[in-house]
Design an enzyme around this catalytic site. Structure first.
Site, PDB file in Angstrom:
ATOM      1  N   ARG A 128       1.947 -11.003   5.632  1.00 38.65           N
ATOM      2  CA  ARG A 128       3.411 -10.928   5.772  1.00 38.65           C
ATOM      3  C   ARG A 128       3.856 -10.278   7.084  1.00 38.65           C
ATOM      4  NH1 ARG A 128       6.048  -9.026   0.248  1.00 38.65           N
ATOM      5  NH2 ARG A 128       7.901  -9.667   1.390  1.00 38.65           N
ATOM      6  N   PRO A 172       0.825  -1.212   0.000  1.00 38.26           N
ATOM      7  CA  PRO A 172       0.000   0.000   0.000  1.00 38.26           C
ATOM      8  C   PRO A 172       0.860   1.264   0.000  1.00 38.26           C
ATOM      9  CG  PRO A 172      -0.189  -1.180   2.101  1.00 38.26           C
ATOM     10  CD  PRO A 172       0.706  -1.983   1.229  1.00 38.26           C
ATOM     11  N   GLU A 173       0.582   2.136  -0.954  1.00 41.69           N
ATOM     12  CA  GLU A 173       1.287   3.421  -1.033  1.00 41.69           C
ATOM     13  C   GLU A 173       0.386   4.490  -0.394  1.00 41.69           C
ATOM     14  OE1 GLU A 173       4.295   3.888  -2.256  1.00 41.69           O
ATOM     15  OE2 GLU A 173       4.691   2.026  -3.318  1.00 41.69           O
ATOM     16  N   HIS A 198      -4.849 -15.011   8.991  1.00 46.75           N
ATOM     17  CA  HIS A 198      -4.087 -13.747   9.076  1.00 46.75           C
ATOM     18  C   HIS A 198      -4.876 -12.568   9.646  1.00 46.75           C
ATOM     19  CE1 HIS A 198      -1.208 -15.962   6.736  1.00 46.75           C
ATOM     20  NE2 HIS A 198      -1.962 -15.965   5.658  1.00 46.75           N
TER      21      HIS A 198
END
Ligand SMILES: [Zn+2]
Length: 281
Positions: free
Chosen positions: A113, A2-3, A94
């Site tokens: 992650r 994500p930017e 997750h």
């Protein structure tokens, strides 16, 4: 990953759910992400009104009435899901944190992650906290101007592309939007940062603001469809002019692909840079 536009979109999506609401429960399904979850998170945050949500760089900041701030960083693969009050939800793989609110809504943080970060600070620590102290201005804020950029880059021998990724210079531009903004401004990614002068500096600032604003608008339009989506915030389709378009025609450029070979890819500091050798000098 994500930017800034995705983080802004997630923040805007969370606004109507969180502001004015109070946390009832915080359920953690592991001890840590990149750093440990805050100790006694539920005790610290429950029953306190959430007054605002803001963003600093790629951190979502949840402001509580007592001055505490919950900072959320999505890392490489963090996702946020909203479950409306009336809906049932089965925990997914997750799902590391589930926040339950007084009105019955849930906000779920999922991160395969686990490079994300969640921590608590006080609002008087925003300038000094180690996560924020070194950060440069916001690219969409008033402090990011051509005079600031020229002054900051003066005597810098690194490339302009690398300088734009330096969070001390400006936050949250990121690899994709650095490529896109340099293309739009017609500036070579390999130009020495200290050589950025005059109108080019002004143009670059405008192009950075423009590519980020357009991406945020694209994210905003995905929020309109939110009711029909699966409740997941923040990832949306982009169309890029040069990013990830090696050997293809650059969008919005009149160069001849037979002569230029299309968009070129080079590596700078281990990151791929995409650019048009004709437009960007
Ligand atoms: Zn071109």
């Amino acid at each position: 990953m994500p930017e800034l536009p995705e983080v802004e979109t997630v923040m805007r999506g969370l606004l109507p759910v969180m502001v004015g609401n109070k946390i009832r429960t915080v359920k953690l399904h592991r001890k840590d992400l990149r750093i440990p979850f805050p100790l006694k998170m539920q005790e610290k945050l429950k029953n306190i009104e959430i007054t605002a949500l803001t963003r600093r760089a790629k951190y979502i900041l949840v402001h509580f009435k007592d001055g505490k701030i919950l900072a959320i960083h999505l890392g490489m693969s963090g996702r946020v899901l909203i479950v409306p009050p009336e809906d049932k939800y089965d925990l997914q793989k997750h799902d590391h944190m589930v926040i339950g609110f007084h009105d019955g809504a849930k906000v779920i943080y999922n991160d395969p992650r686990r490079f994300g970060m969640i921590f608590i600070l006080n609002d008087d620590e925003l300038e000094t906290h180690k996560a924020f102290a070194h950060l440069g201005p916001e690219p969409l804020g008033n402090n990011f101007s051509s005079s600031y950029l020229k002054e900051t880059l003066k005597n810098k021998k690194t490339s302009i592309k690398q300088a734009l990724l330096d969070q001390r210079v400006v936050v949250g531009v990121g690899n994709i939007y650095a490529c896109e903004a340099l293309f739009m401004a017609g500036i070579s990614p390999e130009m020495i940062a200290g050589d950025l002068k005059g109108k080019k500096a002004q143009l670059l600032v405008e192009c950075i603001r423009d590519v980020l604003t357009r991406a945020i608008e694209a994210g905003g339009s995905t929020l309109k469809d939110f009711a029909h989506a699966d409740g997941e915030l923040g990832y949306f389709q982009h169309s890029f002019s040069v990013y990830n378009r090696e050997k293809q025609a650059c969008q919005g450029c009149n160069c001849d692909i037979d002569k230029t070979g299309g968009v070129q890819r080079i590596t700078q500091s281990g990151r791929s840079t995409f650019y048009c050798p004709k437009k960007q000098k």
